[in-house]
Scaffold this active site. Sequence first.
Site, PDB file in Angstrom:
ATOM      1  N   SER A   3       0.841  -1.201   0.000  1.00 29.21           N
ATOM      2  CA  SER A   3       0.000   0.000   0.000  1.00 29.21           C
ATOM      3  C   SER A   3       0.873   1.246   0.000  1.00 29.21           C
ATOM      4  O   SER A   3       2.108   1.168   0.030  1.00 29.21           O
ATOM      5  CB  SER A   3      -0.906  -0.019   1.240  1.00 29.21           C
ATOM      6  OG  SER A   3      -0.110  -0.006   2.420  1.00 29.21           O
ATOM      7  N   TYR A   4       0.224   2.405   0.000  1.00 27.13           N
ATOM      8  CA  TYR A   4       0.933   3.690  -0.013  1.00 27.13           C
ATOM      9  C   TYR A   4       1.879   3.765   1.187  1.00 27.13           C
ATOM     10  O   TYR A   4       1.446   3.648   2.339  1.00 27.13           O
ATOM     11  CB  TYR A   4      -0.086   4.826   0.059  1.00 27.13           C
ATOM     12  CG  TYR A   4       0.514   6.204  -0.026  1.00 27.13           C
ATOM     13  CD1 TYR A   4       1.036   6.683  -1.224  1.00 27.13           C
ATOM     14  CD2 TYR A   4       0.569   7.036   1.093  1.00 27.13           C
ATOM     15  CE1 TYR A   4       1.576   7.950  -1.303  1.00 27.13           C
ATOM     16  CE2 TYR A   4       1.107   8.305   1.027  1.00 27.13           C
ATOM     17  CZ  TYR A   4       1.609   8.757  -0.183  1.00 27.13           C
ATOM     18  OH  TYR A   4       2.159  10.011  -0.264  1.00 27.13           O
TER      19      TYR A   4
END
Length: 377
Positions: A3-4
């Site tokens: 994810s980010y």
Amino acid sequence: MISYPRTSSQKLSVELGLDEVIRKLAENPSYSVLARKLIESKKFAPSQGKKDDPAHPAIFPTGEKPGALRTVESKLYDLVVKRFLACFADSLVKESLSVILRLGKENYLANGSTVLKKGWLEFFGGYASIKETLLPDYKDGQVLRVKGPELIEKETQPPKRFTAASTVRELEKKGLGTKATRSQILETLFNRGYLTGSKSIQVTELGLSVYRTLHSYCDEIASVKLTREIEAEVEQISEGKADPDKVVEHGRKDLDKILRKFKESEEKIGKNLLSALKETRREQNKLGECKCGGDLILRKSRFGLFVGCNNYPDCKQTYPLPKNALIQSLDQVCEKCGTPIVKVIRKGRRPFVMCLDPQCLTKANWGNKKEARPPKE
């Protein structure tokens, strides 16, 4: 794959489909054993920290199997996955033992501990460890024979120097910058010559001079309290808790006051910083000692940068340098030839270290890309 990453959150929402992510990881041979343990025990609720980020959750793997990764990328991905899986594992169980030994009128304390159940520690693999100290099986009231006293002489150790990681943590602790800007702040301090050092950070003469000069003539501009207040107000704007116009007006008044004070002492500030700037540049240009006893320094010609001796023209020793690169001294010499070693930083490429001497044995196979490459940092 993940994810980010630029987030400070320690929260993982069930809406992310965490159980499905774990099932996907179970299909990867590298993580199948750990993931299946969680699936079999139906452990899909993670342990979470207190920090939250409204924009992004904590870093987690998506479950998609990665393609070909370089060594450093593979290690980073492996850490993210194992840290993620460890969040769902059982607690670690540790037994602690404290023993008070009485000698005459004095009490002496001995502490020991041992791990009874590894829990999440098993999932971390080599990324985490718990120090165990085993004590003998003492009994209450047991009498021991004292072999003899031992006088140990020790000295107080200074605090450890800051590293890039500990500096970012300190900025977060003081409420300075944001998760998106703290690393950029540190990079700017290095680029402007205020800081130096690859592993442990040191303040340059220029950095010290800027700090001392600003505190002498315009203390507000270096105020941690003021910076923190501005950061907090900006954060409140992003959360819809503050009026942007009022925050801007408040900031404008503060800056106007600070800049007028700075302007009054502008000439004195400039003189103080100029000498420090020259000294810092001289130190940054020094790459090591020449075999003649002089200093090897960065020089510039119409063809670009090269290394020469400051005893020129008595010493005409020179070394070529890669083009379009930032050269940093490492205060080390080559084991093969005794010539200084430098770090080469080029935009868009990984930094590497090299001996300055193009004839050094460490560069014997540099022309053959399949056989050898410059050593990485």
